[in-house]
Design a protein around this motif. Structure first.
Motif, mmCIF file in Angstrom:
data_model
loop_
_atom_site.group_PDB
_atom_site.id
_atom_site.type_symbol
_atom_site.label_atom_id
_atom_site.label_comp_id
_atom_site.label_asym_id
_atom_site.label_seq_id
_atom_site.Cartn_x
_atom_site.Cartn_y
_atom_site.Cartn_z
ATOM 1 N N ILE B 202 -24.313 -18.026 -37.597
ATOM 2 C CA ILE B 202 -24.655 -19.760 -37.238
ATOM 3 C C ILE B 202 -25.004 -20.618 -38.347
ATOM 4 C CG2 ILE B 202 -26.158 -21.250 -35.380
ATOM 5 C CD1 ILE B 202 -24.578 -19.424 -33.875
ATOM 6 N N LEU B 203 -26.521 -19.957 -39.188
ATOM 7 C CA LEU B 203 -25.795 -20.891 -40.506
ATOM 8 C C LEU B 203 -25.162 -20.768 -41.694
ATOM 9 C CD1 LEU B 203 -30.162 -20.824 -39.945
ATOM 10 C CD2 LEU B 203 -28.149 -22.236 -39.483
ATOM 11 N N VAL B 204 -24.371 -19.961 -42.171
ATOM 12 C CA VAL B 204 -23.784 -19.678 -42.741
ATOM 13 C C VAL B 204 -22.707 -21.010 -43.893
ATOM 14 C CG1 VAL B 204 -21.130 -19.181 -42.057
ATOM 15 C CG2 VAL B 204 -22.230 -17.845 -43.926
ATOM 16 N N VAL B 205 -22.404 -22.118 -42.784
ATOM 17 C CA VAL B 205 -21.893 -23.014 -43.038
ATOM 18 C C VAL B 205 -22.389 -24.023 -43.983
ATOM 19 C CG1 VAL B 205 -20.875 -25.296 -42.338
ATOM 20 C CG2 VAL B 205 -20.168 -22.861 -40.858
ATOM 21 N N ALA B 206 -24.087 -24.013 -43.998
ATOM 22 C CA ALA B 206 -25.358 -24.090 -44.379
ATOM 23 C C ALA B 206 -24.599 -23.747 -45.735
ATOM 24 C CB ALA B 206 -26.787 -24.649 -44.237
#
Lengths: 253, 288
Positions: B202-206
């Motif tokens: 979920i947070l890899v895009v950040a």
């Protein structure tokens, strides 16, 4: 070598709709050639087809009597300014060095010679003082000159310019047309997509009138005739005569 | 200061914390570098889609006892191809195609997870990372992906630069622009797998977007942007792991919060682009 570009029965369609219909022409070398026609006439599509970037339905294209895939190095492209992201983190000199890429092997980096060549080309267009600027800090006319310098750095014999005068002030337009003339006088052939009829007679040696099919092609004075222009613009033009009755001007309605 | 000493002591003592830090640093570097190209190509949403599409791949790989790696790359690249296919062969635009496949593939992943039962595979860890459970094998995989991806980007830097800046010229001189696009999608899938433990799907895009965007506000040259982005990624990872250990909070989220704070600082105070700096300059020039 008598022709720069030779197109034989070229047809291109986009999403099932005909964009170019059975185009045949043979263009001379060492000329400034204008490509004129209304919006959606297929002007950009034609130059993309010549550069082998859009699939063709049928037809044959030769550049300096060779197939395009063998001549890529010799063909330079100056993009429409609206196609470029001017926030991109590149400096003016980085952009011009890109013109050297076709001369490099796939693993090679641009070297000292390439940088020198780029600087030399920037001097030719009078932009050397701006070489360390980010590309977006320049005015539209200056940006266009940088892209012309990139085409020069490629040392190509054939240049395609997509609407080089769009969104540019008059004095920059004058600088650029002088530059294009200089490049032609160096022996190169330039195709210029253009949509403004007012300067056509002054700017181009040869003219192509396009509206999906080829309405006319030849020396500027033979093609720039109200009847042919009207045909290309589907009748949406008006001819204005000067008071003494000799001069006339054609405008798009 | 006391906290810092405590943290350094802990790092010296516990191998799991060392692994966590190394994994975080590697992910910070590789995501930072890849992220710059994602930003400049306007593909942030595509990154989101690929990272989510990795979930079913990981779960299927788990069920078959195969490597996560292979499963993730297969579903990641298939999704990228699917998005391209939909937008080219219908009136559906790119962003909608991404929205459909992002949620669709993710839902398949969730369903698969629920069929195999939550005891065997920890969904929370895949979604949000579990950096404190990074094994030696995970670490080697992350290192391998990082080195491999950095080499790819270094070797094809020229092609990436031109096809990103001026795709038309890239095509005109005969660069395989479509292949370059799918190579980036492939790299995105790899990077997502590498980040699985650290920040999660979920947070890899950040990690891809935020350090790159921060760097973008600080410089006008791509090589500098790549370097700064990697540096911001590393700072986020190290400081994030530190706070997560000291305050016992989720590591991935902690890392992302640090990255977001760095972005906020750059957004306000970057010398050239900072909102506050520009406002200040306007005030002083209008007075003068």
């Amino acid at each position: 070598m008598t022709s720069s570009v030779k197109v034989d029965h070229l047809s291109v369609s986009y999403h099932g709709e005909m964009a170019l219909d059975n185009i045949t022409f043979e263009a001379p070398t060492q000329e400034l050639i204008g490509i004129i026609g209304p919006n959606g006439a297929g002007k950009s599509t034609l130059i993309k087809a010549i550069m082998g970037m859009v699939p063709k339905n049928q037809g044959d294209i030769k550049v300096f009597d060779q197939s395009v895939s063998k001549m890529r190095q010799k063909i330079a492209y100056v993009p429409q300014r609206s196609m470029i992201d001017f926030d991109f983190p590149v400096l003016v000199e980085d952009v011009v060095v890109m013109g050297r890429y076709p001369h490099l092997k796939w693993w090679q980096r641009p070297g000292k010679k390439d940088r020198e060549k780029a600087l030399e080309c920037l001097e030719q267009v009078g932009m050397e003082d701006f070489r360390r600027r980010q590309i977006g800090e320049l005015s539209g006319g200056q940006q266009q000159r940088v892209f012309i310098a990139r085409a020069l750095a490629q040392e190509s014999d054939l240049l395609f310019l997509d609407e080089p005068f769009a969104g540019i002030d008059l004095s920059s337009e004058q600088i650029i047309i002088n530059l294009l003339r200089k490049i032609r006088n160096q022996g190169k052939t330039l195709f210029v997509v253009h949509h403004d009829l007012s300067k056509v007679e002054e700017y181009f040696d040869s003219l192509m009138l396009l509206n999906q099919r080829l309405v006319g092609f030849g020396a500027q004075e033979d093609v720039f005739k109200p009847q042919l222009i009207s045909e290309a613009y589907n009748g949406n033009i008006a001819t204005l005569h000067s008071e003494d009755g000799d001069g006339q001007m054609v405008v798009v309605k | 200061m006391e906290n810092l000493n405590y943290f350094i002591d802990a790092v010296m003592t516990y191998p799991f914390l060392q692994n966590a830090l190394i994994a975080g640093v590697l992910v910070g570097i590789v995501c930072g570098v890849v992220g710059c190209f994602i930003i400049l190509r306007g593909m942030a949403l595509m990154g989101e889609a690929i990272s989510h599409a990795v979930l079913p791949g990981v779960v299927i790989a788990y069920m078959l006892g195969a490597s996560f790696f292979v499963g993730a790359v297969i579903t990641g690249v298939l999704t990228a191809l699917g998005i391209g296919y939909i937008s080219q062969n219908s009136r559906i635009k790119d962003d909608s195609a991404i929205g459909i496949l992002l949620t669709g593939t993710f839902a398949v992943g969730v369903v698969l997870v629920t069929t195999i039962g939550s005891t065997s595979i920890n969904v929370w860890h895949i979604l949000f990372g579990n950096v404190l459970a990074v094994s030696r094998t995970d670490l080697w995989m992350t290192l391998g992906i990082t080195v491999g991806v950095l080499i790819l980007i270094f070797v094809f830097y020229k092609q990436l630069l031109l096809s990103t800046f001026d795709p038309t010229m890239a095509k005109a001189i005969g660069l395989p622009t479509r292949l370059i696009h799918y190579m980036l999608m492939f790299i995105l899938s790899l990077v997502t797998v590498a980040s699985l433990n650290t920040v999660g799907i979920i947070l890899v895009v950040a990690m891809l977007i935020t350090p790159g965007a921060t760097a973008y506000l600080m410089t006008d040259r791509l090589p500098m942007m790549l370097t700064l982005s990697a540096v911001f990624g590393v700072i986020s990872a190290v400081v994030g792991v530190y706070y997560s250990y000291i305050y016992d909070v989720a590591t991935g989220a902690s890392i992302v919060i640090v990255a977001t704070l760095l972005f906020t600082l750059a957004f306000l105070f970057s010398p050239k682009q900072g909102v506050f700096v520009r406002w200040f300059r306007r005030m002083t020039t209008s007075k003068a």
